[in-house]
Motif scaffolding. Structure first.
Motif, short mmCIF file in Angstrom:
data_model
loop_
_atom_site.label_atom_id
_atom_site.label_comp_id
_atom_site.label_asym_id
_atom_site.label_seq_id
_atom_site.Cartn_x
_atom_site.Cartn_y
_atom_site.Cartn_z
N GLY A 74 0.83 -1.20 0.00
CA GLY A 74 0.00 0.00 0.00
C GLY A 74 0.86 1.25 0.00
O GLY A 74 2.03 1.23 0.40
N ILE A 75 0.29 2.34 -0.47
CA ILE A 75 1.01 3.61 -0.60
C ILE A 75 0.21 4.68 0.11
O ILE A 75 -0.85 5.12 -0.38
CB ILE A 75 1.20 3.98 -2.09
CG1 ILE A 75 1.94 2.85 -2.82
CG2 ILE A 75 1.95 5.31 -2.22
CD1 ILE A 75 1.82 2.92 -4.33
N VAL A 76 0.66 5.09 1.27
CA VAL A 76 -0.04 6.09 2.07
C VAL A 76 0.99 7.04 2.67
O VAL A 76 1.95 6.60 3.31
CB VAL A 76 -0.86 5.45 3.22
CG1 VAL A 76 -1.62 6.54 3.99
CG2 VAL A 76 -1.83 4.41 2.68
N GLY A 77 0.82 8.33 2.43
CA GLY A 77 1.77 9.29 2.99
C GLY A 77 1.48 10.69 2.52
O GLY A 77 0.52 10.95 1.79
N ARG A 78 2.33 11.61 2.96
CA ARG A 78 2.22 13.01 2.51
C ARG A 78 2.75 13.10 1.08
O ARG A 78 3.84 12.62 0.77
CB ARG A 78 3.03 13.93 3.41
CG ARG A 78 2.99 15.42 2.98
CD ARG A 78 3.84 16.28 3.91
NE ARG A 78 3.69 17.71 3.62
CZ ARG A 78 4.58 18.44 2.96
NH1 ARG A 78 5.68 17.87 2.48
NH2 ARG A 78 4.37 19.73 2.77
N ALA A 79 1.96 13.72 0.23
CA ALA A 79 2.37 13.93 -1.15
C ALA A 79 2.40 15.42 -1.44
O ALA A 79 1.65 16.21 -0.83
CB ALA A 79 1.41 13.22 -2.11
N VAL A 80 3.24 15.80 -2.36
CA VAL A 80 3.35 17.20 -2.78
C VAL A 80 3.15 17.27 -4.28
O VAL A 80 3.83 16.58 -5.05
CB VAL A 80 4.73 17.78 -2.40
CG1 VAL A 80 4.88 19.19 -2.98
CG2 VAL A 80 4.90 17.83 -0.89
N LEU A 81 2.19 18.10 -4.69
CA LEU A 81 1.97 18.36 -6.11
C LEU A 81 2.92 19.46 -6.56
O LEU A 81 2.90 20.57 -6.01
CB LEU A 81 0.53 18.78 -6.36
CG LEU A 81 0.21 19.27 -7.78
CD1 LEU A 81 0.34 18.12 -8.78
CD2 LEU A 81 -1.18 19.89 -7.84
N LEU A 82 3.76 19.15 -7.54
CA LEU A 82 4.62 20.15 -8.16
C LEU A 82 4.05 20.44 -9.54
O LEU A 82 4.24 19.65 -10.48
CB LEU A 82 6.06 19.66 -8.23
CG LEU A 82 6.74 19.43 -6.88
CD1 LEU A 82 8.16 18.88 -7.07
CD2 LEU A 82 6.76 20.71 -6.05
N LYS B 180 -2.75 25.41 -1.49
CA LYS B 180 -2.33 24.24 -0.71
C LYS B 180 -1.94 23.12 -1.66
O LYS B 180 -2.77 22.58 -2.40
CB LYS B 180 -3.47 23.78 0.21
CG LYS B 180 -3.07 22.68 1.20
CD LYS B 180 -4.23 22.34 2.11
CE LYS B 180 -3.90 21.37 3.20
NZ LYS B 180 -2.89 20.38 2.96
N TYR B 181 -0.67 22.75 -1.63
CA TYR B 181 -0.14 21.80 -2.59
C TYR B 181 0.29 20.48 -1.95
O TYR B 181 0.82 19.61 -2.62
CB TYR B 181 1.04 22.40 -3.36
CG TYR B 181 0.60 23.43 -4.37
CD1 TYR B 181 0.33 23.08 -5.69
CD2 TYR B 181 0.44 24.77 -4.01
CE1 TYR B 181 -0.07 24.01 -6.62
CE2 TYR B 181 0.04 25.72 -4.93
CZ TYR B 181 -0.21 25.33 -6.24
OH TYR B 181 -0.62 26.28 -7.16
N ASP B 182 0.08 20.32 -0.65
CA ASP B 182 0.37 19.03 -0.02
C ASP B 182 -0.94 18.37 0.40
O ASP B 182 -1.95 19.05 0.64
CB ASP B 182 1.32 19.19 1.16
CG ASP B 182 0.71 19.97 2.32
OD1 ASP B 182 -0.17 20.82 2.06
OD2 ASP B 182 1.12 19.75 3.47
N PHE B 183 -0.94 17.07 0.49
CA PHE B 183 -2.16 16.33 0.76
C PHE B 183 -1.82 14.91 1.18
O PHE B 183 -0.67 14.46 1.04
CB PHE B 183 -3.07 16.29 -0.48
CG PHE B 183 -2.38 15.86 -1.74
CD1 PHE B 183 -2.36 14.52 -2.12
CD2 PHE B 183 -1.75 16.79 -2.56
CE1 PHE B 183 -1.72 14.11 -3.27
CE2 PHE B 183 -1.10 16.39 -3.72
CZ PHE B 183 -1.09 15.06 -4.09
N LEU B 184 -2.79 14.22 1.71
CA LEU B 184 -2.67 12.80 2.00
C LEU B 184 -2.94 12.02 0.72
O LEU B 184 -3.96 12.23 0.06
CB LEU B 184 -3.67 12.39 3.08
CG LEU B 184 -3.77 10.88 3.36
CD1 LEU B 184 -2.49 10.34 3.98
CD2 LEU B 184 -4.98 10.58 4.27
N LEU B 185 -2.04 11.15 0.36
CA LEU B 185 -2.23 10.30 -0.80
C LEU B 185 -2.43 8.86 -0.34
O LEU B 185 -1.67 8.34 0.48
CB LEU B 185 -1.02 10.36 -1.73
CG LEU B 185 -1.15 9.48 -2.99
CD1 LEU B 185 -2.17 10.08 -3.94
CD2 LEU B 185 0.19 9.31 -3.67
N VAL B 186 -3.48 8.24 -0.88
CA VAL B 186 -3.76 6.83 -0.59
C VAL B 186 -3.90 6.09 -1.92
O VAL B 186 -4.71 6.50 -2.77
CB VAL B 186 -5.06 6.67 0.23
CG1 VAL B 186 -5.32 5.20 0.52
CG2 VAL B 186 -4.98 7.47 1.53
#
Length: 348
Positions: A174-182, A322-328
């Protein structure tokens, strides 16, 4: 850059066609990738000799909690492209998803099927799909150079299905964590629809400059989500430029970029193009096809995920800053698979 098959070199055409090289002798010579990556960082054995998820090991419990802290409003964005029968952006050598109805109202109308006891009728369907023919995650044995895949295992482990580092391993993790959109497309092109021109290179400075302009910090172990704006051209009747797989903008290889990704312990890179990187790149006067697949997947165990739909998320981020988010996300657990579809979810 030429966009035809002839412009990519006979070895690449042979790979796409699934044919064998006429002679094994050239394989004995040092390849461009072997020269480029000779002194590059490697994560082989970092998490044990039998590790199969690579840099996803960075996404431990703490990373999940960090991702949760990025949620403030609860807005949800799904990032998969639509799966439409017979149509979709796919890499050369693949075909778009084919969707078939196995049972529907026509079967009942034609007397070919009867309602179930009690009167219930139902539809059923099937699909033929390249596992990387939509938004997907690459396995860590998907791309390599030389005769070893990620972790130093023989490339023979890919024969008739991956015996090592198949995509099911990533699905299990699984892939869960803080993500940043560039949003590099919006940063470098201030005019709507805020996208990069075909064949554009994205280098390390572009990533850093975009983050600075967005006032977002990329922290260690963040998931990178890079928007070029390219993929939307596929569906537009009158795009600003023709969409083609070979000319999509994307990351370009540099030792500095590879070292930065390693030092930042980036677990995954996702993007809205077919390959994360520019497909064909000129490095030291030589044409090299998807070199970052070798550097990131094979050597660092960084997971790559491609063909994301990012325009809605990007527009929202441009509005609220806001460019960071939780990615699941979790790819389908295709045992032995080199990749698998995924519908990533961003929660802001």
């Amino acid at each position: 850059m030429k966009t035809t098959m002839s412009g990519l070199g006979s070895g690449w055409r042979c790979l796409l066609a699934g044919c064998l090289l006429a002679s094994a002798a050239p394989l004995l010579a040092e390849t461009a990738m072997e020269r480029l990556q000779k002194d590059a960082p490697s994560n082989w054995s970092k998490w044990g000799d039998d590790d199969q998820v690579g840099a996803l090991n960075y996404l431990a419990d703490e990373s999940v909690l960090t991702g949760l802290k990025a949620v403030s409003e609860g807005r949800v964005f799904t990032l998969q492209i639509p799966m439409t029968s017979g149509s979709g952006p796919v890499f050369p050598g693949r075909i778009a998803t084919q969707h078939f109805m196995a049972n529907d109202a026509a079967a009942y109308s034609a007397g070919k099927a009867e309602p179930l006891p009690g009167g219930i009728k139902y539809s059923d369907d099937a699909a033929f799909i390249y596992l990387q023919g939509t938004t997907h995650v690459d396995s860590l044995a998907h791309a390599w150079y030389g005769e070893q895949v990620y972790g130093g295992k023989s490339d023979q482990t890919t024969v008739h299905g991956h015996a090592h580092a198949d995509v099911a391993q990533l699905g299990n993790k699984g892939i869960v964590g803080r993500a940043v959109l560039l949003d590099v497309g919006r940063h470098k092109n201030k005019d709507a629809p805020y996208r990069l021109a075909p064949s554009s290179c994205i280098d390390l400075e572009d990533l850093k400059d975009t983050a600075e302009a967005q006032k977002v910090k990329v922290n260690k172990r963040d998931i990178l989500v890079i928007r070029t704006g390219s993929i939307a051209r596929f569906w537009e009747e009158e795009p600003d430029a023709k969409w083609e797989a070979y000319t999509e903008p994307g990351l370009c290889y540099s030792k500095e970029l590879v070292s930065w990704v390693d030092e930042m312990e980036i677990p995954m890179i996702a993007s809205d193009n077919l390959a994360i990187e520019k497909v064909s790149q000129q490095i030291d006067g030589e044409t090299v096809i998807i070199p970052l697949h070798g550097a990131f997947i094979r050597d660092l165990g960084v997971v790559l995920s491609e063909i994301w739909w990012l325009d809605d998320l990007a527009a929202d981020s441009a509005e609220d800053g806001k460019y960071d988010f939780l990615l699941v996300a979790a790819p389908l657990k295709m045992e032995g698979g080199t990749g698998a579809p995924v519908n990533p979810v961003a929660i802001k």
